[in-house]
Design a protein around this motif. Structure first.
Motif, PDB file in Angstrom:
ATOM      1  N   THR A   1       0.845  -1.199   0.000  1.00 62.79           N
ATOM      2  CA  THR A   1       0.000   0.000   0.000  1.00 62.79           C
ATOM      3  C   THR A   1       0.879   1.247   0.000  1.00 62.79           C
ATOM      4  O   THR A   1       1.831   1.339   0.775  1.00 62.79           O
ATOM      5  CB  THR A   1      -0.912   0.017   1.236  1.00 62.79           C
ATOM      6  OG1 THR A   1      -1.743  -1.142   1.220  1.00 62.79           O
ATOM      7  CG2 THR A   1      -1.781   1.272   1.262  1.00 62.79           C
ATOM      8  N   PRO A   2       0.594   2.232  -0.867  1.00 60.46           N
ATOM      9  CA  PRO A   2       1.439   3.431  -0.938  1.00 60.46           C
ATOM     10  C   PRO A   2       1.412   4.230   0.359  1.00 60.46           C
ATOM     11  O   PRO A   2       0.368   4.410   0.984  1.00 60.46           O
ATOM     12  CB  PRO A   2       0.823   4.245  -2.084  1.00 60.46           C
ATOM     13  CG  PRO A   2       0.067   3.252  -2.900  1.00 60.46           C
ATOM     14  CD  PRO A   2      -0.446   2.230  -1.927  1.00 60.46           C
ATOM     15  N   VAL A   3       2.586   4.723   0.737  1.00 62.28           N
ATOM     16  CA  VAL A   3       2.745   5.535   1.946  1.00 62.28           C
ATOM     17  C   VAL A   3       3.670   6.697   1.616  1.00 62.28           C
ATOM     18  O   VAL A   3       4.626   6.555   0.847  1.00 62.28           O
ATOM     19  CB  VAL A   3       3.343   4.697   3.103  1.00 62.28           C
ATOM     20  CG1 VAL A   3       3.700   5.596   4.286  1.00 62.28           C
ATOM     21  CG2 VAL A   3       2.371   3.627   3.542  1.00 62.28           C
ATOM     22  N   VAL A   4       3.380   7.867   2.198  1.00 64.21           N
ATOM     23  CA  VAL A   4       4.314   8.989   2.129  1.00 64.21           C
ATOM     24  C   VAL A   4       4.611   9.458   3.551  1.00 64.21           C
ATOM     25  O   VAL A   4       3.764   9.353   4.442  1.00 64.21           O
ATOM     26  CB  VAL A   4       3.767  10.167   1.298  1.00 64.21           C
ATOM     27  CG1 VAL A   4       3.562   9.776  -0.140  1.00 64.21           C
ATOM     28  CG2 VAL A   4       2.486  10.713   1.905  1.00 64.21           C
ATOM     29  N   VAL A   5       5.804   9.948   3.757  1.00 67.60           N
ATOM     30  CA  VAL A   5       6.200  10.550   5.024  1.00 67.60           C
ATOM     31  C   VAL A   5       6.773  11.929   4.703  1.00 67.60           C
ATOM     32  O   VAL A   5       7.650  12.052   3.842  1.00 67.60           O
ATOM     33  CB  VAL A   5       7.257   9.704   5.763  1.00 67.60           C
ATOM     34  CG1 VAL A   5       7.635  10.374   7.080  1.00 67.60           C
ATOM     35  CG2 VAL A   5       6.753   8.292   5.992  1.00 67.60           C
TER      36      VAL A   5
ATOM     37  N   GLU B   1      -4.181   4.734  -1.381  1.00 67.16           N
ATOM     38  CA  GLU B   1      -3.900   4.607  -2.807  1.00 67.16           C
ATOM     39  C   GLU B   1      -3.704   5.949  -3.501  1.00 67.16           C
ATOM     40  O   GLU B   1      -3.115   6.010  -4.569  1.00 67.16           O
ATOM     41  CB  GLU B   1      -5.045   3.837  -3.487  1.00 67.16           C
ATOM     42  CG  GLU B   1      -5.169   2.378  -3.060  1.00 67.16           C
ATOM     43  CD  GLU B   1      -3.973   1.543  -3.512  1.00 67.16           C
ATOM     44  OE1 GLU B   1      -3.278   1.950  -4.459  1.00 67.16           O
ATOM     45  OE2 GLU B   1      -3.742   0.472  -2.920  1.00 67.16           O
ATOM     46  N   VAL B   2      -4.197   7.040  -2.903  1.00 63.09           N
ATOM     47  CA  VAL B   2      -4.005   8.342  -3.555  1.00 63.09           C
ATOM     48  C   VAL B   2      -2.540   8.701  -3.676  1.00 63.09           C
ATOM     49  O   VAL B   2      -2.160   9.546  -4.485  1.00 63.09           O
ATOM     50  CB  VAL B   2      -4.757   9.463  -2.788  1.00 63.09           C
ATOM     51  CG1 VAL B   2      -6.245   9.213  -2.766  1.00 63.09           C
ATOM     52  CG2 VAL B   2      -4.200   9.649  -1.385  1.00 63.09           C
ATOM     53  N   PHE B   3      -1.684   8.069  -2.860  1.00 64.21           N
ATOM     54  CA  PHE B   3      -0.261   8.369  -2.885  1.00 64.21           C
ATOM     55  C   PHE B   3       0.505   7.440  -3.832  1.00 64.21           C
ATOM     56  O   PHE B   3       1.735   7.426  -3.823  1.00 64.21           O
ATOM     57  CB  PHE B   3       0.330   8.255  -1.474  1.00 64.21           C
ATOM     58  CG  PHE B   3      -0.301   9.195  -0.483  1.00 64.21           C
ATOM     59  CD1 PHE B   3      -0.179  10.566  -0.644  1.00 64.21           C
ATOM     60  CD2 PHE B   3      -1.036   8.710   0.586  1.00 64.21           C
ATOM     61  CE1 PHE B   3      -0.766  11.438   0.265  1.00 64.21           C
ATOM     62  CE2 PHE B   3      -1.620   9.568   1.503  1.00 64.21           C
ATOM     63  CZ  PHE B   3      -1.500  10.945   1.330  1.00 64.21           C
ATOM     64  N   GLY B   4      -0.230   6.678  -4.648  1.00 62.22           N
ATOM     65  CA  GLY B   4       0.420   5.735  -5.553  1.00 62.22           C
ATOM     66  C   GLY B   4       1.396   6.394  -6.505  1.00 62.22           C
ATOM     67  O   GLY B   4       2.517   5.915  -6.702  1.00 62.22           O
ATOM     68  N   ALA B   5       0.983   7.530  -7.105  1.00 63.01           N
ATOM     69  CA  ALA B   5       1.867   8.206  -8.057  1.00 63.01           C
ATOM     70  C   ALA B   5       3.104   8.745  -7.360  1.00 63.01           C
ATOM     71  O   ALA B   5       4.221   8.675  -7.877  1.00 63.01           O
ATOM     72  CB  ALA B   5       1.108   9.331  -8.753  1.00 63.01           C
TER      73      ALA B   5
END
Length: 491
Positions: A424-428, A466-470
């Motif tokens: 699952t996409p993750v951003v920090v 999923e919005v952070f996939g790109a």
């Protein structure tokens, strides 16, 4: 007897040198002549008309620009369809011209001076006895900014800054002050009482976006003596400082900072935001930050109460938005219990700043139908026990964890234990919107490793969904894989 010049030392102490003398001139009903039909001349003509001047234009029809033509058609401007001549200056209070050549500018300048009329030739400083400043209009309050022609763009920037500090309703409050002045002077003797009345009037007019109501004038006059004699009433405003970038402050927050007597600010409030506060305001750092010595909430509440009861305008300056993961509820409850007026100015919360920084919608309609803000630690410096992790692990949503840097490994584990896949996409993002902002993007399974790279010394946001996939590398989602396999099978 001629005035005795001040000693050089006294002159410096009283007033510094001025490039020009700022003067506000009453032109109501006065005749002003303008030569030239350019857009620049039209702007000056409209400005002069707004001051009540009787403007007369000398210019042939063929030389009128579109803006000037429209001004002639819709206003009382008098158009003389011929060039200017030396006889136009008789009875004029001001003379302006827009001249193409220096020879024409010199001729107009000399003719006006010979007639004893102050003159301005647009964009030709050598032929100007006076200049127009950049104007902030809250008439009867008028602010004019001049850089003596050296930096017009700087003057415009200063005007924009002042515009943010003066509420639009100041126009109505200033008009009310004008209408009340004689009546107040009759009711209050010169000195402390009258000065205090107007100080409180000014404080009110600069701290509200609302114009005075119809009954305000009567109420102020009726209670003038009480207003001038009663002890000052303090107040508290909870202000959102945003994520750090001072340009993300709201106009209302700027005005609150400019009106404050006391500012109690969090550890995460940036120096750039504090720089916009009133210089005379006393400032107290009362921040609470993980892993560091902190100011107790009860002590903060006591300070707000003490200063407000002493008649001070207190700003409780909180990073982000005061109503999201702050102690605003506790502070408001205490202040209301003490009978202290309290107001709240919202700020841009860190999640919104992160979305803007990443250029990622948190509620992309194809990927997430809801967004959740989740605190990353509890009073006991551990993950909150009341969080519904199964719900957070569900699809079609975005979760933003605040203050979760030290708990990142546990957040990853809880989500995976409740069914969220490790890819699952993750951003920090740490220090969002600040110069030292840092980012990491990747799969959930690498979150713990990411925190070793990002660190936990700065405030951290963790975004999951999923919005952070790109952002996380353009990974193809399982739904897209299924669609591509189906398409491939049909070929």
């Amino acid at each position: 007897m001629r005035p005795k010049p001040l000693p050089q030392s006294d002159r410096h102490e009283r007033i510094a040198a001025l490039a020009k003398l700022p003067v506000f001139w009453n032109l109501s009903g006065k005749r002003v002549v303008i030569a030239g039909g350019s857009d620049g001349a039209a702007w000056k003509a409209e400005l002069l008309q707004s001051c009540g001047a009787a403007v007369e234009l000398y210019c042939e029809h063929d030389d009128l620009g579109e803006t000037m033509k429209a001004l002639v058609e819709r206003t009382a401007l008098i158009h003389h369809p011929h060039p200017w001549h030396c006889g136009i200056f008789t009875g004029a209070s001001l003379a302006l011209a827009d001249c193409e050549t220096d020879d024409e500018a010199r001729a107009f300048f000399c003719a006006a001076r010979a007639a004893g009329i102050p003159v301005n030739v647009i964009d030709k400083p050598a032929y100007c006895q006076f200049q127009f400043g950049s104007i902030v209009n809250r008439s009867p309050v008028i602010v004019s900014i001049s850089t003596d022609g050296a930096a017009p763009i700087l003057a415009q920037a200063i005007r924009q800054r002042i515009e943010t500090l003066l509420p639009p309703s100041l126009k109505q409050w200033a008009s009310l002050a004008h209408s009340l002045r004689e009546a107040v002077n009759r009711r209050l003797t010169p000195g402390a009482a009258r000065r205090l009345f107007w100080e409180r009037f000014a404080a009110r007019s600069l701290s509200t976006n609302e114009p005075p109501a119809e009954e305000t004038a009567h109420r102020l006059l009726t209670n003038a003596e009480q207003i001038a004699s009663r002890p000052p009433s303090g107040s508290v405003t909870l202000v959102g400082a945003g994520p750090g970038d001072a340009e993300l402050l709201t106009l209302k927050a700027m005005r609150a900072l400019q009106a404050a007597d006391v500012i109690l600010f969090d550890d995460l409030v940036s120096p750039e935001v504090l720089e916009l506060a009133r210089r005379e305001a006393k400032r107290f750092l009362v921040g609470k930050r993980g892993g560091r010595e902190s100011c107790r909430q009860d002590d903060i509440n006591d300070m707000m109460v003490r200063f407000a009861k002493a008649g001070k305008r207190v700003v409780r300056l909180k990073s982000g938005d005061p109503m999201i993961f702050g102690r605003a509820g506790e502070e408001i409850a205490r202040l209301e219990t003490e009978g202290i007026a309290v107001d709240v100015v919202p700020g841009i919360t860190a999640a919104s700043a992160m979305a803007a920084s990443l250029k990622t919608s948190l509620t992309n309609r194809d990927l997430a139908q809801q967004v959740r803000f989740v605190t990353g630690h509890s009073r006991n410096h551990e993950l909150p026990r009341t969080v519904d992790w199964a719900s957070l692990a569900a699809a079609n949503q975005t979760s933003i964890f605040y203050m979760g840097g030290r708990m990142a490994g546990q957040i990853e584990q809880r989500l995976r234990d409740n069914g969220m896949t490790s890819d699952t996409p993750v951003v920090v993002v740490s220090s969002v919107s600040r110069p030292q902002e840092r980012r990491w993007a990747g799969p959930l399974g690498s979150l713990s490793e990411a925190m070793r790279t990002i660190g936990v010394d700065e405030p951290v946001l963790i975004g999951v969904g999923e919005v952070f996939g790109a952002v996380a590398g353009g990974r193809i989602r399982p739904s897209e894989i299924d669609r591509l396999e189906t398409l491939a099978g049909s070929l």
